[in-house]
Design an enzyme around this catalytic site. Structure first.
Site, PDB file in Angstrom:
ATOM      1  CG  ASN A   1      -1.825   0.944   1.329  1.00 29.09           C
ATOM      2  OD1 ASN A   1      -1.917   2.056   0.513  1.00 29.09           O
ATOM      3  ND2 ASN A   1      -2.843   1.273   2.600  1.00 29.09           N
TER       4      ASN A   1
ATOM      5  CE  LYS B   1       0.057   3.708   4.637  1.00 29.30           C
ATOM      6  NZ  LYS B   1      -0.321   3.048   6.227  1.00 29.30           N
TER       7      LYS B   1
ATOM      8  CG  HIS C   1      -5.555   1.446   5.088  1.00 32.67           C
ATOM      9  ND1 HIS C   1      -5.554   2.596   6.370  1.00 32.67           N
ATOM     10  CD2 HIS C   1      -4.966   0.955   5.116  1.00 32.67           C
ATOM     11  CE1 HIS C   1      -4.573   2.077   6.913  1.00 32.67           C
ATOM     12  NE2 HIS C   1      -3.830   1.259   5.530  1.00 32.67           N
TER      13      HIS C   1
ATOM     14  CD  GLU D   1      -2.815   5.109   6.612  1.00 35.79           C
ATOM     15  OE1 GLU D   1      -2.595   5.867   5.441  1.00 35.79           O
ATOM     16  OE2 GLU D   1      -1.798   4.806   7.354  1.00 35.79           O
TER      17      GLU D   1
ATOM     18  CD  GLU E   1      -3.433  -2.423   7.554  1.00 37.46           C
ATOM     19  OE1 GLU E   1      -2.296  -2.320   7.276  1.00 37.46           O
ATOM     20  OE2 GLU E   1      -3.981  -0.871   7.073  1.00 37.46           O
TER      21      GLU E   1
ATOM     22  N   GLY F   1       2.753   2.186  10.874  1.00 32.43           N
ATOM     23  CA  GLY F   1       3.681   3.691  11.019  1.00 32.43           C
ATOM     24  C   GLY F   1       4.785   4.003  12.273  1.00 32.43           C
TER      25      GLY F   1
ATOM     26  CB  SER G   1       5.779  -2.041  12.241  1.00 33.30           C
ATOM     27  OG  SER G   1       5.450  -0.037  12.242  1.00 33.30           O
TER      28      SER G   1
HETATM   29  P1  13P Z   1       3.105   0.238   7.683  1.00 32.98           P
HETATM   30  O1  13P Z   1       3.719  -0.660   7.120  1.00 32.98           O
HETATM   31  O2  13P Z   1       4.120   2.038   7.148  1.00 32.98           O
HETATM   32  O3  13P Z   1       2.739   0.050   9.512  1.00 32.98           O
HETATM   33  O4  13P Z   1       1.909   1.002   7.626  1.00 32.98           O
HETATM   34  C1  13P Z   1       0.762  -0.094   7.174  1.00 32.98           C
HETATM   35  C2  13P Z   1      -0.430  -0.201   6.195  1.00 32.98           C
HETATM   36  O5  13P Z   1      -1.257   0.888   7.010  1.00 32.98           O
HETATM   37  C3  13P Z   1      -0.853  -0.947   5.264  1.00 32.98           C
HETATM   38  O6  13P Z   1      -2.010  -0.748   4.544  1.00 32.98           O
END
Ligand code: 13P
Length: 259
Positions: A9, A11, A95, A97, A174, A180, A219
Protein backbone atom coordinates in the site's frame (compact mmCIF):
# COMPACT_ATOMS: atom_id res chain seq x y z
CA UNK A 1 -3.14 -24.92 1.82
CA UNK A 2 -3.59 -21.16 1.46
CA UNK A 3 -1.30 -19.21 -0.84
CA UNK A 4 0.54 -16.24 0.69
CA UNK A 5 -0.34 -12.71 -0.42
CA UNK A 6 1.86 -9.66 0.04
CA UNK A 7 0.19 -6.31 -0.70
CA UNK A 8 2.08 -3.03 -1.00
CA UNK A 9 0.00 0.00 0.00
CA UNK A 10 1.88 3.04 -1.28
CA UNK A 11 -0.59 5.42 0.44
CA UNK A 12 -0.06 9.02 -0.82
CA UNK A 13 3.54 8.53 -1.93
CA UNK A 14 5.37 8.38 -5.23
CA UNK A 15 5.98 10.27 -8.45
CA UNK A 16 6.22 9.06 -12.04
CA UNK A 17 10.00 8.81 -11.68
CA UNK A 18 10.15 7.14 -8.29
CA UNK A 19 7.38 4.69 -9.25
CA UNK A 20 9.31 3.66 -12.34
CA UNK A 21 12.39 2.93 -10.25
CA UNK A 22 10.38 1.06 -7.60
CA UNK A 23 8.46 -1.04 -10.15
CA UNK A 24 11.66 -1.98 -12.00
CA UNK A 25 13.31 -3.03 -8.74
CA UNK A 26 10.38 -5.28 -7.77
CA UNK A 27 9.84 -6.79 -11.23
CA UNK A 28 13.55 -7.57 -11.59
CA UNK A 29 13.42 -9.87 -8.53
CA UNK A 30 9.92 -11.27 -9.01
CA UNK A 31 11.12 -14.75 -10.08
CA UNK A 32 12.42 -15.19 -6.51
CA UNK A 33 8.88 -14.98 -5.08
CA UNK A 34 6.81 -16.47 -7.89
CA UNK A 35 4.88 -18.77 -5.52
CA UNK A 36 3.50 -15.72 -3.66
CA UNK A 37 0.57 -13.54 -4.76
CA UNK A 38 1.81 -9.94 -4.83
CA UNK A 39 -0.33 -6.83 -5.39
CA UNK A 40 0.55 -3.14 -5.47
CA UNK A 41 -1.73 -0.25 -4.48
CA UNK A 42 -0.49 3.05 -5.91
CA UNK A 43 -2.34 6.36 -5.59
CA UNK A 44 -5.02 6.07 -8.28
CA UNK A 45 -3.53 8.79 -10.50
CA UNK A 46 -0.68 6.34 -11.15
CA UNK A 47 -2.90 3.33 -11.93
CA UNK A 48 -2.20 3.44 -15.64
CA UNK A 49 1.55 3.62 -15.08
CA UNK A 50 1.40 0.62 -12.74
CA UNK A 51 -0.93 -1.31 -15.05
CA UNK A 52 1.44 -0.80 -18.00
CA UNK A 53 4.43 -1.91 -15.95
CA UNK A 54 2.77 -5.00 -14.49
CA UNK A 55 0.45 -6.21 -17.22
CA UNK A 56 2.94 -8.72 -18.58
CA UNK A 57 4.06 -9.94 -15.12
CA UNK A 58 2.44 -12.14 -12.47
CA UNK A 59 2.01 -9.14 -10.17
CA UNK A 60 -1.42 -7.63 -9.56
CA UNK A 61 -2.56 -4.10 -8.73
CA UNK A 62 -5.51 -2.24 -7.25
CA UNK A 63 -6.63 0.95 -5.56
CA UNK A 64 -6.63 2.10 -1.96
CA UNK A 65 -10.36 2.77 -1.81
CA UNK A 66 -13.60 2.41 -3.75
CA UNK A 67 -16.95 4.18 -3.71
CA UNK A 68 -20.02 2.18 -2.80
CA UNK A 69 -21.83 4.04 -5.62
CA UNK A 70 -21.59 3.19 -9.29
CA UNK A 71 -21.45 6.75 -10.65
CA UNK A 72 -22.70 10.25 -10.04
CA UNK A 73 -22.02 13.40 -8.08
CA UNK A 74 -19.42 12.03 -5.63
CA UNK A 75 -16.47 14.37 -6.07
CA UNK A 76 -13.11 12.69 -5.61
CA UNK A 77 -14.45 9.14 -5.46
CA UNK A 78 -13.64 6.17 -7.71
CA UNK A 79 -16.15 3.53 -8.81
CA UNK A 80 -15.83 -0.22 -9.37
CA UNK A 81 -16.36 0.09 -13.16
CA UNK A 82 -13.41 2.54 -13.24
CA UNK A 83 -11.26 -0.04 -11.44
CA UNK A 84 -12.30 -2.60 -14.05
CA UNK A 85 -11.23 -0.17 -16.78
CA UNK A 86 -7.69 -0.32 -15.39
CA UNK A 87 -7.57 -4.08 -14.86
CA UNK A 88 -7.53 -3.94 -11.05
CA UNK A 89 -7.73 -7.34 -9.37
CA UNK A 90 -7.87 -6.02 -5.78
CA UNK A 91 -9.12 -3.05 -3.78
CA UNK A 92 -8.39 -1.99 -0.20
CA UNK A 93 -11.51 -1.34 1.85
CA UNK A 94 -11.88 0.17 5.31
CA UNK A 95 -8.25 1.17 5.82
CA UNK A 96 -7.92 2.87 9.21
CA UNK A 97 -6.55 6.03 7.58
CA UNK A 98 -9.80 6.27 5.61
CA UNK A 99 -11.82 5.49 8.74
CA UNK A 100 -10.13 8.21 10.77
CA UNK A 101 -10.79 10.73 8.02
CA UNK A 102 -14.46 9.83 7.90
CA UNK A 103 -14.73 9.69 11.69
CA UNK A 104 -13.60 13.32 11.68
CA UNK A 105 -16.71 14.29 9.78
CA UNK A 106 -18.88 12.65 12.40
CA UNK A 107 -19.60 9.15 11.22
CA UNK A 108 -19.84 6.62 13.96
CA UNK A 109 -17.69 3.47 13.63
CA UNK A 110 -20.76 1.25 13.41
CA UNK A 111 -22.13 3.20 10.41
CA UNK A 112 -18.67 3.02 8.84
CA UNK A 113 -18.70 -0.76 9.22
CA UNK A 114 -21.97 -0.83 7.26
CA UNK A 115 -20.49 1.37 4.52
CA UNK A 116 -17.44 -0.92 4.36
CA UNK A 117 -19.78 -3.93 3.99
CA UNK A 118 -21.50 -2.09 1.09
CA UNK A 119 -18.19 -1.33 -0.63
CA UNK A 120 -17.20 -4.95 -0.19
CA UNK A 121 -20.40 -6.10 -1.93
CA UNK A 122 -19.81 -3.66 -4.81
CA UNK A 123 -16.25 -4.96 -5.29
CA UNK A 124 -17.35 -8.61 -5.30
CA UNK A 125 -20.06 -7.84 -7.87
CA UNK A 126 -17.44 -6.20 -10.09
CA UNK A 127 -15.17 -9.25 -9.84
CA UNK A 128 -12.54 -7.36 -7.82
CA UNK A 129 -11.15 -8.97 -4.66
CA UNK A 130 -11.68 -6.69 -1.66
CA UNK A 131 -9.03 -6.64 1.05
CA UNK A 132 -11.04 -5.66 4.11
CA UNK A 133 -8.94 -3.95 6.77
CA UNK A 134 -9.80 -4.29 10.44
CA UNK A 135 -7.92 -3.21 13.54
CA UNK A 136 -8.30 -1.63 16.93
CA UNK A 137 -7.17 1.88 17.89
CA UNK A 138 -4.55 2.39 20.63
CA UNK A 139 -7.37 3.24 23.10
CA UNK A 140 -9.39 0.17 22.17
CA UNK A 141 -6.22 -1.90 22.49
CA UNK A 142 -5.61 -0.62 26.01
CA UNK A 143 -9.21 -1.25 26.95
CA UNK A 144 -8.96 -4.86 25.75
CA UNK A 145 -11.54 -4.30 23.00
CA UNK A 146 -9.64 -5.89 20.10
CA UNK A 147 -11.97 -8.85 19.66
CA UNK A 148 -15.07 -6.68 20.03
CA UNK A 149 -13.93 -4.33 17.23
CA UNK A 150 -13.05 -7.19 14.93
CA UNK A 151 -16.16 -9.24 15.62
CA UNK A 152 -18.38 -6.22 14.90
CA UNK A 153 -17.12 -5.75 11.33
CA UNK A 154 -16.82 -9.46 10.50
CA UNK A 155 -20.40 -10.03 11.71
CA UNK A 156 -21.79 -7.08 9.73
CA UNK A 157 -20.01 -8.18 6.54
CA UNK A 158 -21.40 -11.72 6.95
CA UNK A 159 -24.90 -10.52 7.87
CA UNK A 160 -25.09 -8.13 4.90
CA UNK A 161 -23.60 -10.34 2.20
CA UNK A 162 -23.62 -13.94 3.43
CA UNK A 163 -20.58 -15.91 4.52
CA UNK A 164 -19.98 -17.43 1.06
CA UNK A 165 -19.10 -14.01 -0.38
CA UNK A 166 -16.13 -13.99 2.01
CA UNK A 167 -14.55 -16.78 -0.02
CA UNK A 168 -13.86 -14.11 -2.68
CA UNK A 169 -12.33 -11.69 -0.19
CA UNK A 170 -9.16 -11.18 1.84
CA UNK A 171 -9.05 -9.91 5.42
CA UNK A 172 -6.26 -7.78 6.84
CA UNK A 173 -5.67 -7.30 10.55
CA UNK A 174 -4.07 -3.87 10.93
CA UNK A 175 -3.86 -2.70 14.55
CA UNK A 176 -3.82 1.10 14.34
CA UNK A 177 -1.15 1.32 17.06
CA UNK A 178 1.25 -0.65 14.85
CA UNK A 179 0.75 1.34 11.63
CA UNK A 180 3.72 3.53 10.75
CA UNK A 181 5.01 3.41 14.35
CA UNK A 182 7.82 0.89 13.89
CA UNK A 183 6.13 -1.16 16.65
CA UNK A 184 4.81 -4.25 14.93
CA UNK A 185 2.51 -6.57 16.83
CA UNK A 186 4.38 -9.64 18.02
CA UNK A 187 3.83 -12.76 15.91
CA UNK A 188 2.07 -14.36 18.90
CA UNK A 189 -0.34 -11.45 19.38
CA UNK A 190 -1.15 -11.26 15.67
CA UNK A 191 -1.62 -15.04 15.50
CA UNK A 192 -4.12 -14.90 18.37
CA UNK A 193 -6.18 -12.21 16.63
CA UNK A 194 -6.03 -13.96 13.25
CA UNK A 195 -7.14 -17.21 14.83
CA UNK A 196 -10.05 -15.36 16.47
CA UNK A 197 -11.08 -13.98 13.04
CA UNK A 198 -10.92 -17.40 11.45
CA UNK A 199 -12.95 -18.98 14.24
CA UNK A 200 -15.60 -16.28 13.93
CA UNK A 201 -16.04 -17.26 10.25
CA UNK A 202 -15.74 -20.97 11.03
CA UNK A 203 -18.98 -20.85 13.01
CA UNK A 204 -20.78 -19.84 9.80
CA UNK A 205 -18.83 -21.87 7.25
CA UNK A 206 -15.77 -24.02 8.00
CA UNK A 207 -14.71 -24.18 4.35
CA UNK A 208 -14.60 -20.41 3.88
CA UNK A 209 -12.78 -20.05 7.22
CA UNK A 210 -10.10 -22.47 6.06
CA UNK A 211 -9.60 -20.90 2.65
CA UNK A 212 -9.70 -17.15 3.37
CA UNK A 213 -6.34 -15.36 3.35
CA UNK A 214 -5.82 -13.21 6.46
CA UNK A 215 -2.98 -10.69 6.19
CA UNK A 216 -1.19 -8.83 8.95
CA UNK A 217 -0.32 -5.14 8.52
CA UNK A 218 1.53 -2.71 10.78
CA UNK A 219 5.28 -1.97 10.64
CA UNK A 220 6.18 -5.12 8.68
CA UNK A 221 9.78 -4.89 7.43
CA UNK A 222 12.25 -7.19 5.75
CA UNK A 223 13.62 -8.40 9.06
CA UNK A 224 10.39 -9.08 10.99
CA UNK A 225 8.30 -10.53 8.14
CA UNK A 226 9.44 -14.17 8.40
CA UNK A 227 8.44 -14.77 12.06
CA UNK A 228 5.05 -13.18 11.39
CA UNK A 229 4.42 -15.19 8.22
CA UNK A 230 5.47 -18.42 9.94
CA UNK A 231 2.39 -18.25 12.19
CA UNK A 232 -0.33 -20.72 11.12
CA UNK A 233 -3.10 -18.14 10.61
CA UNK A 234 -1.01 -15.32 9.09
CA UNK A 235 -1.16 -15.67 5.30
CA UNK A 236 0.99 -12.72 4.29
CA UNK A 237 1.15 -8.98 4.86
CA UNK A 238 -0.27 -5.58 4.00
CA UNK A 239 2.78 -3.38 3.83
CA UNK A 240 2.93 0.43 4.03
CA UNK A 241 6.28 2.21 4.43
CA UNK A 242 8.43 -0.79 3.50
CA UNK A 243 6.59 -1.20 0.19
CA UNK A 244 8.18 2.05 -1.05
CA UNK A 245 11.66 0.55 -1.05
CA UNK A 246 12.19 -2.14 -3.69
CA UNK A 247 14.87 -4.08 -1.75
CA UNK A 248 12.86 -4.07 1.44
CA UNK A 249 9.62 -5.03 -0.29
CA UNK A 250 11.33 -7.84 -2.22
CA UNK A 251 12.74 -9.17 1.07
CA UNK A 252 9.22 -9.27 2.52
CA UNK A 253 7.86 -11.08 -0.56
CA UNK A 254 10.71 -13.59 -0.33
CA UNK A 255 9.92 -14.15 3.39
CA UNK A 256 6.44 -15.25 2.29
CA UNK A 257 7.80 -17.93 -0.07
CA UNK A 258 8.40 -20.57 2.56
CA UNK A 259 5.47 -19.57 4.76
P1 13P B 1 3.18 0.51 7.76
O1 13P B 1 3.71 -0.77 7.15
O2 13P B 1 3.88 1.73 7.27
O3 13P B 1 3.11 0.41 9.25
O4 13P B 1 1.67 0.66 7.24
C1 13P B 1 0.81 -0.41 7.33
C2 13P B 1 -0.42 -0.08 6.57
O5 13P B 1 -1.18 0.77 6.95
C3 13P B 1 -0.66 -0.82 5.32
O6 13P B 1 -1.93 -0.60 4.82
Amino acid sequence: MRKALVAGNWKMNGSSDSNKHLLEGIIKESASFSSVDVALFPPSVYLQQVQEALVSTELAWGTQNLSQFEKGAYTGEISAPMLNDFGCSYVLIGHSERRCLYAEIGLDQLILDYIIAEKYAVAIQAGITPIICIGESPEEHEQGKTEEVIARLVDIVIAQNGVQALSQAVLAYEPVWAIGTGKSATPEWAQEVHSFMRERIYKHDPETAESIQILYGGSVKGDNAAPLFSMPDIDGGLIGGASLDADEFVKICQAAVSY
